[in-house]
Scaffold this active site. Structure first.
Site, mmCIF file in Angstrom:
data_model
loop_
_atom_site.group_PDB
_atom_site.id
_atom_site.type_symbol
_atom_site.label_atom_id
_atom_site.label_comp_id
_atom_site.label_asym_id
_atom_site.label_seq_id
_atom_site.Cartn_x
_atom_site.Cartn_y
_atom_site.Cartn_z
ATOM 1 N NE ARG A 42 109.269 -11.554 13.635
ATOM 2 C CZ ARG A 42 109.438 -10.749 12.516
ATOM 3 N NH1 ARG A 42 110.529 -10.910 11.964
ATOM 4 N NH2 ARG A 42 108.563 -10.102 12.081
ATOM 5 N NE ARG A 51 109.127 -18.502 12.328
ATOM 6 C CZ ARG A 51 110.170 -18.718 11.288
ATOM 7 N NH1 ARG A 51 110.543 -19.865 11.074
ATOM 8 N NH2 ARG A 51 110.379 -17.856 10.640
ATOM 9 C CE1 TYR A 165 102.953 -8.556 1.256
ATOM 10 C CE2 TYR A 165 100.730 -8.629 1.852
ATOM 11 C CZ TYR A 165 102.116 -8.374 2.214
ATOM 12 O OH TYR A 165 102.490 -7.935 3.523
#
Ligand SMILES: Cc1c2[nH]c(c1CCC(=O)O)Cc1[nH]c(c(CCC(=O)O)c1C)Cc1[nH]c(c(CCC(=O)O)c1C)Cc1[nH]c(c(C)c1CCC(=O)O)C2
Length: 368
Positions: A42, A51, A165
Site C-alpha cells: 500500500r 486494489r 492465526y
C-alpha cells in the site's frame, strides 16, 4: 497441465539477473542483491489504485492482478528479486476455513479453531492443484511477464504461524489462545502442525512446478514462543518442510534456494542455520556481526534493516545501509528489511535504500 493438476513451466524468458540466486548459494556477486518484504504494498499509489474497491482475497484469486501487483515495484526500483503477490492465509482457506480481510482490522476468521474437536472440520487431504491452483497460475503468468529481469520468489506461512492465526482468529498481542493449545493440548497441536506441514510441502512443490525460483517460509510469530516451545513446536516442522521439499526437488533434478524467516527468534539462529535452508532471514533486533558469528558461515543471511529507518532522511538511510553491509559483509548476503514495508512509507526512501545497497556494496566488493 501434468496429471496431478500442476502446471508445468516451460519456455520462460532467460534470467538476466541471477545476483539474488548466487548470493543465496553463497557465491560471488558484483553487488549485494536487495529486495523488500511487502515490496508490493500500500505504500505504492499504483498498488492502492489496482486494489481499490476490491476484496483482498478476491484479488489473490486473480492471477492477472497478482501478476500486475508483483511487477509494480520492479518498474520503480532496481530490486534484484520479486515476491509473488499473495498471502500466507490462503493455506487455511484451502483446508476449509473461512478467512476474510477486514479493512482497518486485518485478517479475520469468523469461526476459529477453539478446541481439538474442531480439527475434524479441517480438510486433511488437500488437493493443492485444485484449491491453490490460482496461486500457481499467478506464478506462471508472472514468470512470463517478468521477462527474466529478476528471479521470482514463492512463499508460504510456516505451520506455527498459520496455527496461531487459525486459533486466534486474527491478529493478537498475546497469542494466548494459540499458546494455550501448546500447553493444554500438545498432542492435538502436533497433529495440527503435521497437517499444515503436509499441505505446505505440496504447496511449495506446486509453486516450484509453476515457476518459482526461490522459496521463503514466513514464521512471523516465532517470537511469541520461548526457546523450549520453539524447539518443540516450530523448528522440527521448519526442518521437515525444507528436507521434504529438497528431497522431492532433487529427484526432479531441481535446485531451488530456500529462505527461512523466523521473526524475533534470536535464540533459534544457530538451529535455523542447520535446518536445510540456504538462507536465514533476520529481523532488525539481531546485530549483523553476531548473526554471522553465530551461524558460522554455514548459510547466507538476509535482512535486516529496521523498516522504520526508512522514515529517516535519505543521507541517513545511506549511512545505516553502509553500516549494515559492513556488519554482514558482502558475500552470502541478501539485503532486505527486518520485516515488511508499512503503508505510510515514502517510495522515494525505498528507492534510496535500494540505491544505497547497490552503491556501497559495489564499492566494497571492488576494494576487496
Ligand atoms: C503475517 C502475514 C500475513 N501475510 C503475510 C504474512 C507473513 C509476513 C509478515 O510477517 O508480515 C505474507 C504476505 N502478504 C502479502 C505478501 C506479498 C508479497 C510482498 O511481500 O510484497 C506476503 C509475502 C501481501 C499482503 N497481505 C496483506 C496486505 C495489505 C492489505 C491490502 O493489500 O489490502 C498485503 C500487501 C494483508 C495482510 N495479510 C496478513 C496481515 C497481517 C495483513 C495486514 C492487514 C492489514 O494491514 O490490514 C497476514
Amino acid at each position: 497441465m501434468s496429471k496431478d493438476g500442476l502446471i508445468l513451466p516451460k519456455d520462460f524468458p532467460q534470467l538476466l539477473n541471477d545476483t539474488f540466486l548466487r548470493a543465496a548459494r553463497g557465491e560471488e556477486t558484483e553487488h549485494v542483491p536487495v529486495w523488500c518484504m511487502r515490496q508490493a504494498g500500500r505504500y505504492l499509489p499504483e498498488f492502492r489504485e489496482t486494489r481499490a474497491g476490491k476484496d483482498f482475497f478476491e484479488t489473490c484469486r486473480s492471477p492477472e492482478t497478482c501478476c500486475e501487483l508483483t511487477l509494480q515495484p520492479l518498474r520503480r526500483f532496481a530490486f534484484d528479486a520479486a515476491i509473488i503477490f499473495s498471502d500466507i492465509l490462503v493455506v487455511p482457506q484451502a483446508m476449509g476455513m473461512d478467512v476474510q480481510m477486514v479493512p482497518g482490522k486485518g485478517p479475520t476468521f469468523p469461526e476459529p479453531l477453539k478446541e481439538p474437536e474442531d480439527l475434524q472440520r479441517l480438510q486433511t487431504k488437500v488437493d493443492v492443484g485444485k484449491e491453490l491452483g490460482y496461486v500457481f497460475k499467478a506464478i506462471t503468468l508472472t514468470r512470463h511477464k517478468i521477462e527474466g529481469k529478476v528471479p521470482l520468489i514463492g512463499f508460504t506461512g510456516a505451520p506455527w504461524t498459520l496455527m496461531s492465526y487459525m486459533i486466534e482468529g486474527g491478529g493478537s498481542n498475546t497469542h494466548s489462545k494459540a499458546k494455550r493449545w501448546l500447553y493444554r493440548h500438545p498432542e492435538s497441536s502436533h497433529m495440527l502442525l503435521r497437517m499444515l506441514t503436509d499441505v505446505i510441502v505440496e504447496y511449495l512443490l506446486g509453486q516450484v512446478a509453476a515457476g518459482a525460483q526461490a522459496l521463503q517460509v514466513f514464521e512471523s510469530h516465532a517470537g511469541i514462543l520461548g526457546p523450549v516451545e520453539f524447539k518443540e513446536f516450530s523448528l522440527p516442522y521448519l526442518r521437515d518442510i525444507a528436507r521434504r521439499v529438497k528431497d522431492k526437488l532433487k529427484e526432479a533434478g531441481q535446485d531451488v534456494p530456500m529462505i527461512v524467516f523466523a521473526k524475533d527468534a534470536h535464540y533459534g539462529v544457530e538451529d535455523l542455520s542447520q535446518s536445510n535452508y540456504e538462507v536465514v532471514g533476520l529481523d532488525w533486533t539481531i546485530d549483523p556481526r553476531s548473526a554471522r558469528e553465530r551461524t558460522g558461515g554455514k548459510v547466507s543471511l538476509q535482512g535486516n534493516m529496521d523498516p522504520c529507518a526508512l522514515y529517516a532522511p535519505k543521507e541517513q538511510i545511506s549511512d545505516i545501509v553502509k553500516r549494515m553491509l559492513e556488519g554482514f559483509g558482502t558475500r552470502g548476503y541478501i539485503a532486505n528489511l527486518g520485516h515488511g514495508l508499512y503503508p505510510d512509507m515514502d517510495p522515494e526512501n525505498v528507492g534510496a535504500f535500494v540505491e544505497a545497497v547497490h552503491q556501497h556494496s559495489k564499492q566494497m566488493i571492488k576494494q576487496m
